[in-house]
Design an enzyme around this catalytic site. Structure first.
Site, PDB file in Angstrom:
ATOM      1  N   GLU A 190       0.821  -1.218   0.000  1.00 15.14           N
ATOM      2  CA  GLU A 190       0.000   0.000   0.000  1.00 15.14           C
ATOM      3  C   GLU A 190       0.854   1.266   0.000  1.00 15.14           C
ATOM      4  OE1 GLU A 190      -2.396  -0.459   3.477  1.00 15.14           O
ATOM      5  OE2 GLU A 190      -3.664  -2.001   2.567  1.00 15.14           O
TER       6      GLU A 190
ATOM      7  N   HIS B 205       9.423  -1.358   3.062  1.00 15.06           N
ATOM      8  CA  HIS B 205       9.424  -1.445   4.526  1.00 15.06           C
ATOM      9  C   HIS B 205       9.286  -2.887   4.954  1.00 15.06           C
ATOM     10  CE1 HIS B 205       5.400  -0.680   2.977  1.00 15.06           C
ATOM     11  NE2 HIS B 205       4.948  -1.489   3.912  1.00 15.06           N
TER      12      HIS B 205
END
Ligand code: AMP
Length: 116
Positions: A96, A101
């Site tokens: 998203e 990450h």
């Protein structure tokens, strides 16, 4: 040039986040919508949009994601029971936010890795 995301603003401390760790290579902060008792995001300070954009020059920062994950898991008291480290990529991976990450998720039994 890759488009910056909200994570760049968190890294620069321009918007609030519960930052748990920061050094010259990575920043770790609590996920705003935790899926488990411990849900921390560990991000390289440099903008790498997805796993598809990883280059050899990023290896130090990407290796640091793991050493910081180990440290934060120990601090959270979840190292012994275990946890999951997740990196999502693009649409099929469910990504998203397009700033690579690592999710550090734990604090309960997480069940199967993928829906069966
Ligand atoms: P992913 O689906 O792997 O791209 O995960 C993005 C994660 O970022 C989600 O778990 C979101 O809850 C989290 N997130 C989005 N905005 C913020 C924010 N401002 N602070 C902390 N976590 C965020």
């Amino acid at each position: 040039m890759a488009q910056e995301t909200i994570f760049s603003k968190i890294i620069r401390r321009e918007i609030p986040a519960e930052v748990l760790y920061q050094d010259e290579l990575v920043t770790a902060f609590r996920d705003i919508h935790p899926r488990a008792p411990t849900h921390i995001l560990i991000v390289p300070n440099v903008l790498i949009p997805t796993a598809n954009d990883v280059e050899a020059e990023h290896e130090a920062a990407l290796g640091r994601l793991f050493t910081v994950a180990r440290k934060l898991a120990a601090e959270a008291g979840i190292a012994q029971n275990g946890y999951r480290l997740i990196v999502n990529c693009n649409e099929h991976g469910g990504q998203e936010v397009f700033h690579l990450h690592m999710h550090l998720v734990g604090g309960k039994a997480l069940g199967p890795m993928l829906a069966r």
